[in-house]
Design an enzyme around this catalytic site. Structure first.
Site, PDB file in Angstrom:
ATOM      1  N   GLY A   1       0.776  -1.232   0.000  1.00  0.00           N
ATOM      2  CA  GLY A   1       0.000   0.000   0.000  1.00  0.00           C
ATOM      3  C   GLY A   1       0.804   1.276   0.000  1.00  0.00           C
ATOM      4  O   GLY A   1       0.254   2.347   0.255  1.00  0.00           O
TER       5      GLY A   1
ATOM      6  N   GLY B   1       2.922   2.318  -2.672  1.00  0.00           N
ATOM      7  CA  GLY B   1       3.214   2.822  -4.006  1.00  0.00           C
ATOM      8  C   GLY B   1       2.395   4.053  -4.341  1.00  0.00           C
ATOM      9  O   GLY B   1       1.308   4.271  -3.789  1.00  0.00           O
ATOM     10  N   SER B   2       2.895   4.855  -5.270  1.00  0.00           N
ATOM     11  CA  SER B   2       2.227   6.117  -5.602  1.00  0.00           C
ATOM     12  C   SER B   2       0.852   5.910  -6.219  1.00  0.00           C
ATOM     13  O   SER B   2      -0.009   6.793  -6.136  1.00  0.00           O
ATOM     14  CB  SER B   2       3.095   6.931  -6.570  1.00  0.00           C
TER      15      SER B   2
ATOM     16  N   CYS C   1      -1.044   3.170  -5.469  1.00  0.00           N
ATOM     17  CA  CYS C   1      -1.702   2.133  -4.662  1.00  0.00           C
ATOM     18  C   CYS C   1      -2.597   2.766  -3.597  1.00  0.00           C
ATOM     19  O   CYS C   1      -2.205   3.722  -2.932  1.00  0.00           O
ATOM     20  CB  CYS C   1      -0.634   1.268  -3.994  1.00  0.00           C
TER      21      CYS C   1
ATOM     22  N   GLY D   1       8.189  -0.172  -3.433  1.00  0.00           N
ATOM     23  CA  GLY D   1       7.180   0.866  -3.268  1.00  0.00           C
ATOM     24  C   GLY D   1       7.653   2.030  -2.424  1.00  0.00           C
ATOM     25  O   GLY D   1       8.535   1.896  -1.574  1.00  0.00           O
TER      26      GLY D   1
ATOM     27  N   ARG E   1      -4.062 -11.203  -8.396  1.00  0.00           N
ATOM     28  CA  ARG E   1      -3.066 -10.604  -7.508  1.00  0.00           C
ATOM     29  C   ARG E   1      -3.728 -10.045  -6.257  1.00  0.00           C
ATOM     30  O   ARG E   1      -3.135 -10.027  -5.178  1.00  0.00           O
ATOM     31  CB  ARG E   1      -2.322  -9.487  -8.250  1.00  0.00           C
TER      32      ARG E   1
ATOM     33  N   GLN F   1      -7.774  -1.375  -5.819  1.00  0.00           N
ATOM     34  CA  GLN F   1      -6.723  -1.096  -4.845  1.00  0.00           C
ATOM     35  C   GLN F   1      -5.604  -0.262  -5.476  1.00  0.00           C
ATOM     36  O   GLN F   1      -4.497  -0.187  -4.947  1.00  0.00           O
ATOM     37  CB  GLN F   1      -6.157  -2.399  -4.274  1.00  0.00           C
TER      38      GLN F   1
ATOM     39  N   GLY G   1      13.814  20.586   2.308  1.00  0.00           N
ATOM     40  CA  GLY G   1      13.458  20.735   0.903  1.00  0.00           C
ATOM     41  C   GLY G   1      13.752  22.143   0.414  1.00  0.00           C
ATOM     42  O   GLY G   1      14.279  22.984   1.145  1.00  0.00           O
TER      43      GLY G   1
END
Length: 514
Positions: free
Chosen positions: A326, A328-329, A331, A365, A429, A441, A502
């Site tokens: 969960g 990942g960009s 996901c 991820g 999956r 998802q 940043g």
């Protein structure tokens, strides 16, 4: 002397920072942005940093970078490029078994030493057959034998120079009329070493070097382009036959066994069992099946985020673990399913457990910058899997399109409805192939053109080396040793610290990374 100064030399150094164990002792889950690594001592140049790292128990890569098995990230072009630069690509399985096996075959045939199964034609084939082979395989230097098969007597060779200027009406011309005949060919005898064959090829200035036995029968061939690739890509990931390494994803259902058979026939080196939640009876059964039928084949299990999940797969016999759920960009598993774990914590916890059994882990991820790659490796990951970071590159599947003047490529999660509608593999999956209502998802989106990974991956490699240099680690194995010994120190970041770290305080700026 001012009362705040301490006299007596500099022998005293206060304790500073947290060990990894202390950092992750709290109940809070941490992501890569939630902490920094404190710098160490530099006594070497960045180029000296050794990035060699284990992918599985038996496969080692010279670059710890992997492309994700997603249908908008990895097919043959991406896998070839990743392997040439020392990493590896995993061909996605959101396609037919035949298509996936053919993509693996393209990778395995791309760069070789002695090519023992080249495309071979006979004198009775036509120019059109050569053009079709060129379109399918990407090359046109084709040996011609009496029967059109390996092991038959060599009678000539057809290269692009023989057919480049033929008109379309000449495509039915027999190869016997256009081929370079055997008498004009430079060949090498069977039993010649690869080094000797390369020297003959260099002296002859030919594009192909056929290898023949005492009966003048074709047994192998060597290509000049492979010599150039060996020179240009010294880090390339290769097997014992000098072929590029290639991985592929499979599911955990009964019909995936047929897919597995085709992939092994195509020469796949490593299989990743593709599941959003790998701790299942289905995956354990598939690991047992693969290890029984193909004991030589390396198997990566996952995805997992806890030591308990990892234990079951390690007990089943996996050779590596894929960590992430969960993060990942594209996901939305954590949002929809309420399951998952912040990726920094997941990587550390699983790696710390799996290392006791010699099982390397892949951080999969949540990688947005080269700094995240360094952090994942510092937390115990052996390699890092990338999806969005490689999406929209030239080598990624799909066509570019323009929106508001920006050149884009599509990128989607394998749990998105888009991906599920394309193939049942994506549904499996996420354990939803039998559901009447599909629960997404993942999402579909687009990413701005990044150009070729031939430029992007070298930037990542240099960034990792410079990160290790600042830390004071000469290699990734040293980096992990420093972390587990407590020598490597971390520090949590507040939200204000993240803002400070940043770009800030500017009216406008341009962020060019390489």
């Amino acid at each position: 002397m001012a009362d705040y100064l301490i006299s007596g030399g500099t022998g005293y150094v206060p304790e500073d920072g947290l060990t990894a164990q202390q950092l992750f002792a709290s109940a809070d889950g941490l992501t890569y942005n939630d902490f920094l690594i404190l710098p160490g001592f530099i006594d070497f140049i960045a180029d000296e940093v050794d990035l060699t790292s284990a992918l599985t128990r038996k496969i080692t890569l010279k670059t710890p970078l992997i492309s994700s098995p997603m249908d908008t990230v990895t097919e043959a072009d991406m896998a070839i490029a990743m392997a040439l630069m020392g990493g590896i690509g995993f061909i996605h399985h959101n396609c037919t078994p035949e298509f996936q096996a053919n993509e693996v075959r393209k990778v395995k045939k791309f760069e070789q030493g002695f090519i023992t199964d080249p495309v071979v034609l006979s004198p009775s084939h036509t120019v059109g057959d050569v053009l079709e082979a060129k379109m399918r395989h990407g090359f046109s230097g084709i040996p011609i034998t009496e029967t059109g098969t390996m092991g038959s007597k060599l009678v000539g060779i057809v290269t692009s120079r023989d057919i480049d200027f033929l008109a379309e009406k000449d495509h039915t011309t027999l190869l016997s009329e256009v081929m370079t005949p055997r008498i004009e060919l430079v060949v090498a005898p069977a039993g010649v070493t690869l080094k000797e064959a390369n020297e003959i090829l260099q002296r002859s200035k030919k594009g192909k070097l056929p290898i023949v036995n005492d009966c003048d029968e074709l047994v192998a061939i060597i290509a000049r382009t492979d010599l150039k690739k060996n020179r240009d890509y010294p880090l390339a990931s290769k097997d014992s036959q000098k072929q590029l390494l290639c991985g592929a994803a499979v599911g955990t259902r009964e019909d995936d066994k047929y897919r597995l058979d085709l992939l092994t026939q195509a020469g796949v080196d490593v299989i990743v069992l593709d599941s959003s939640q790998g701790n299942s009876v289905y995956q354990i059964a598939m690991v047992h099946y693969i290890k029984q039928k193909y004991p030589h084949l390396q198997v990566i299990g996952g995805n997992v985020v806890t030591a308990a999940q990892a234990k079951n797969l390690i007990d089943a016999g996996v050779d590596g673990l894929r960590v992430g759920m969960g993060c990942g960009s594209i996901c939305i598993t954590q949002e929809v399913m309420a399951c998952g774990r912040p990726q920094g914590t997941a990587v550390y916890k699983v790696a710390e457990y799996a290392r006791r059994f010699g099982v390397p882990i892949i951080a999969d991820g949540g990688i947005q910058t080269v700094g995240h790659v360094v952090k994942a490796l510092a937390l115990g990951a052996s390699t890092v899997m990338m999806g969005s970071l490689l999406a929209a590159t030239t080598e990624a599947p799909g066509e570019y399109f323009f929106s508001d003047g920006v050149r884009l490529k599509k990128y989607r999660g394998m749990g998105s409805l888009d991906a599920m509608e394309k193939s049942s593999s994506s549904q499996k999956r996420y354990f939803s192939e039998g559901d009447k209502v599909k629960i997404a998802q993942g999402v579909s989106g687009s990413i701005q053109d990044k150009g070729s990974i031939q430029k992007f991956v070298p930037y990542l490699i240099a960034g990792i080396q410079h990160g290790c240099q600042d830390i004071g680690a000469r290699s990734l194995s040293v980096l992990r040793s420093m972390m587990y010994s407590g020598e490597l120190k971390f520090e949590k970041r507040t939200m204000s610290a993240q803002i400070e770290g940043g770009v800030h305080g500017l009216h406008s700026y341009e962020k060019r990374l390489y």
